[in-house]
Design an enzyme around this catalytic site. Sequence first.
Site, PDB file in Angstrom:
ATOM      1  N   ASP A  57      -3.827  13.605  -1.002  1.00  0.00           N
ATOM      2  CA  ASP A  57      -4.590  12.632  -0.186  1.00  0.00           C
ATOM      3  C   ASP A  57      -4.675  12.914   1.323  1.00  0.00           C
ATOM      4  OD1 ASP A  57      -3.856  11.562  -2.608  1.00  0.00           O
ATOM      5  OD2 ASP A  57      -2.862   9.825  -1.778  1.00  0.00           O
ATOM      6  N   GLU A 239      -4.673   2.581  -5.890  1.00  0.00           N
ATOM      7  CA  GLU A 239      -4.013   3.405  -4.869  1.00  0.00           C
ATOM      8  C   GLU A 239      -4.932   3.513  -3.648  1.00  0.00           C
ATOM      9  OE1 GLU A 239      -1.435   6.572  -7.476  1.00  0.00           O
ATOM     10  OE2 GLU A 239      -3.493   7.156  -7.126  1.00  0.00           O
TER      11      GLU A 239
HETATM   12  C1  FRU Z   1      -2.731   9.098  -4.664  1.00  0.00           C
HETATM   13  C2  FRU Z   1      -1.222   9.025  -4.584  1.00  0.00           C
HETATM   14  C3  FRU Z   1      -0.784   7.893  -3.694  1.00  0.00           C
HETATM   15  C4  FRU Z   1       0.576   8.318  -3.241  1.00  0.00           C
HETATM   16  C5  FRU Z   1       0.408   9.820  -3.113  1.00  0.00           C
HETATM   17  C6  FRU Z   1       1.635  10.605  -3.471  1.00  0.00           C
HETATM   18  O1  FRU Z   1      -3.240  10.335  -4.924  1.00  0.00           O
HETATM   19  O2  FRU Z   1      -0.676   8.887  -5.873  1.00  0.00           O
HETATM   20  O3  FRU Z   1      -0.818   6.624  -4.310  1.00  0.00           O
HETATM   21  O4  FRU Z   1       0.940   7.738  -2.025  1.00  0.00           O
HETATM   22  O5  FRU Z   1      -0.647  10.176  -3.982  1.00  0.00           O
HETATM   23  O6  FRU Z   1       1.468  11.943  -3.147  1.00  0.00           O
END
Ligand code: FRU
Length: 532
Positions: A57, A239
């Site tokens: 992300d 998320e």
């Molecule tokens: C989304 C996610 C988020 C989390 C991160 C962990 O892709 O699962 O919810 O903070 O990636 O790397």
Amino acid sequence: MMNISKIGIFKRMFFMLILVVMNSCSSTKTSNEKVATNEELYRPNFHFSPKSGWMNDPNGMFFYKGLYHLCFQYYPDATVWGPMHWGHATSKDMITWKEEKIALYPDEMGYIFSGSSVVDVNNTSGFGSLKNPPIVAMFTYHDAVKAKAGATDFQSQAIAYSLDEGMTWTKYKNNPVIKNPNIKDFRDPKMTWDAIHNQWIMVLAADVETKIYRSSNLIDWELASGFGKNLGAHGAPWECPDFFPIKVEGSTEMKWVLLQSINPGGPNGGSATQYFVGDFDGKTFTLNDSFTQDLNQFGALWVDYGKDNYAGVTWSNIPDSDSRKLFIGWMSNWQYADKVPTEKWRSAMTIPRELKLTNTEGHYRIVSQPVKELEKYISKTIKKDLLAIDKTTVIVDKSTVDMSRLDIRFTINGLKEDKYDFILSNKENNAIHFGINKKEKYFYIDRKNVSQTIFSDEFAKKISTAPITTDFNSIEVRVVIDKTSIEVFYDNGKTVMTEIYFSDKPMDSFSIAKANSDFELKNVLINQLNSK
Ligand code: FRU
């Protein structure tokens, strides 16, 4: 944690040694082109990708003193997900990036999961001064030890601040600022200055809803409301939300938009980001009626219907004189992100996009387009005012442009055909198809016929489709191609599809298939993109 970081140091040293050896063997890089074709088969030309290691992300994006900052979920020690750090890159134009030192390292409280950053211009947090405002980041601590032990309260929200324009960060001494209320999935805080209600707001993904918090100082947060339990796409944790006010194009009306990622549960499988349009009174977000009807009809509306745009959010602190809503997403999908055939690095970001909100006959839609900064990279344009299609026709091929870096635009008037099928292909029978199935009312991308698909069953199981949710008689399409990715902006960006692909041999032709009768493509612009 100690062990992990020690192993990490050894791995990194070994890796650096390999890099040094490799560099000393390769010839001097004279142009971007050489880097693109000779060194790393799949590395994009003008999309951000980390030099090495694993990325997911986008995080903590803010603009300050002429620089766009992009942090990202990062694991430097391998090309698969691991103890999360925040990597960091800066850019003057969101296209050419400089990778900076890692911004945040995991510590004894946990991994550093996704989050956001704001420039605390009035020093409401007291971490800096009015003269040197602090940049404040909020992230999720993910306590992997607790999670493994079966606890539910292993994610909490914490802050850090920078007093040197985002280059180094200090974690706040009284972290966490929001403790876990016994919710397993409780993460990804996105902060925004809400100038309408004169407060900081923060949205957080909490199991199957978005929680909205408010604050006057970025440290003490009050839960204001929850949104979305029974709305839009569900079935997996939500998320990486984002929540912001935006002016409706061509009016003075202001609406609030919530972006809300979900994984899995996307329209074509795996990860994707849906959006909601409504009003916010400073505490509660209420959906607009016509948007509720659209949700009833389509189930959910998505920022991007392709398989490879996830967890995207917007930059904070864009000056009022600019006031664009600037977005970037992770150009991969949790279904196969850790299997894609790149060697030293994994994943790139999407092209940065400007988001707008339109209202066409009562229907609100997010419209995305690549940021205008991309135009500065156009080095050559081929213009065809009118292209008659009376047989399968090559629109452009490698004898005229470098097919690995293109921004193509065209218009189709009076859409009479059942299907418009565009093909990016090469002589080795690799082909990406995309286009409009007018008869069955969907847009599509089909990457089944590209050589490298076997690394995952999910990668090219079926064609990806996007419903046509608005009427049109004439359609403008824009396509951005960067060696291993295609981003299609249909209908001026009202429907977007982004997908990655891995072809052993470069593509060498872009064509359109003839359907039933002859037709014309209008205003065809083929722009080649090179480094400035
Ligand atoms: C989304 C996610 C988020 C989390 C991160 C962990 O892709 O699962 O919810 O903070 O990636 O790397």
